[in-house]
Design an enzyme around this catalytic site. Structure first.
Site, PDB file in Angstrom:
ATOM      1  N   CYS A  27       0.896  -0.879  -0.103  1.00  0.00           N
ATOM      2  CA  CYS A  27       0.056  -0.161   0.039  1.00  0.00           C
ATOM      3  C   CYS A  27       1.016   0.992  -0.176  1.00  0.00           C
ATOM      4  CB  CYS A  27      -0.769   0.302   1.543  1.00  0.00           C
ATOM      5  SG  CYS A  27      -1.737   1.754   1.129  1.00  0.00           S
ATOM      6  N   GLU A  73      -4.504  -4.620  -3.631  1.00  0.00           N
ATOM      7  CA  GLU A  73      -5.118  -3.279  -4.007  1.00  0.00           C
ATOM      8  C   GLU A  73      -5.769  -2.688  -5.417  1.00  0.00           C
ATOM      9  OE1 GLU A  73      -4.004  -0.336  -3.138  1.00  0.00           O
ATOM     10  OE2 GLU A  73      -3.487  -0.884  -0.967  1.00  0.00           O
TER      11      GLU A  73
END
Length: 227
Positions: free
Chosen positions: A137, A210
């Site tokens: 992230c 993600e």
């Protein structure tokens, strides 16, 4: 000289992260064409995601084996709570969304799956699990921010999302991403290949999550069945 672990990771995740740059949501951030309703969905979902993401850095600080790593985790925790989430609050204010409304957001199915995966691994394992869980992230958002910042007009005032691009391409956020990478390299040093393969798998899985998160906000998804 042996290759840094993050350099080895980069070879594995680069193809995945390049798909982010082709994603319509991400492209819309760069050229300013993203529908604001979709961005509002990202804003709310990412805010509650970041609450759990911050918890991961707190877990990392508690599990750190030395004061240096504990301090790094604390700095990264500050970066999430007081830098990254502040951008969300400022955007929310422009939409008339209060801080209380942000915090009251119900996590979507994907948000829940993503944060639960990271928290479960981090609570079950050692500090290496925490770093592997948070790395994709932090690092990929910086990768996206820097990539978008190179596009003509992405940082211009007439792009509503220019402050988003500016934030994630900034020196301040780059420093946070680099510190996370350095943590990963420090913790990976001296580990057996079997253990490194397990950590790599965590980074790959979070990278795939993600992409699913970008898909979720693009399609304004919540839960497949709502009662």
């Amino acid at each position: 000289m042996s290759r840094l672990f993050t350099e080895r990771l980069w070879r594995r995740v680069e193809p995945i992260w390049n798909t982010y740059l082709e994603h319509p949501f991400v492209k819309g951030l760069g050229d300013g064409t993203l529908e604001q309703e979709k961005f509002k969905h990202w804003l709310k979902q990412d805010y509650v995601y970041l609450i759990d993401y911050a918890r991961l850095f707190a877990i990392g600080s508690a599990k750190a084996e030395d004061l240096e790593k504990m301090t790094t985790f604390a700095k990264l925790l500050h970066g999430v709570l007081d830098v990254e989430m502040d951008l969300h609050r400022k955007f929310a204010a422009e939409f008339g969304i209060s801080k209380e409304e942000l915090e009251a957001t119900e996590p979507s199915a994907i948000t829940t799956a993503y944060t639960s995966y990271m928290l479960n691994l981090s609570q079950r394992g050692g500090v290496e699990n925490v770093v592997a869980s948070v790395l994709a992230c932090e690092w990929s958002y910086n990768f996206i921010g820097k990539s978008l910042a190179k596009l003509p007009g992405a940082l211009d005032d007439d792009n509503f999302y220019s402050s988003w691009v500016e934030m994630y391409s900034s020196n301040e956020f780059t420093e946070l991403a680099e510190e996370t990478k350095q943590l990963m390299n420090q913790i990976a040093e001296g580990k057996q290949e079997q253990e490194l393969a397990r950590l790599k798998e965590i980074v790959v899985r979070t990278s795939q999550l993600e992409y699913m998160f970008w898909d979720m906000v693009e399609n304004k998804e919540d839960w497949p069945v709502n009662i």
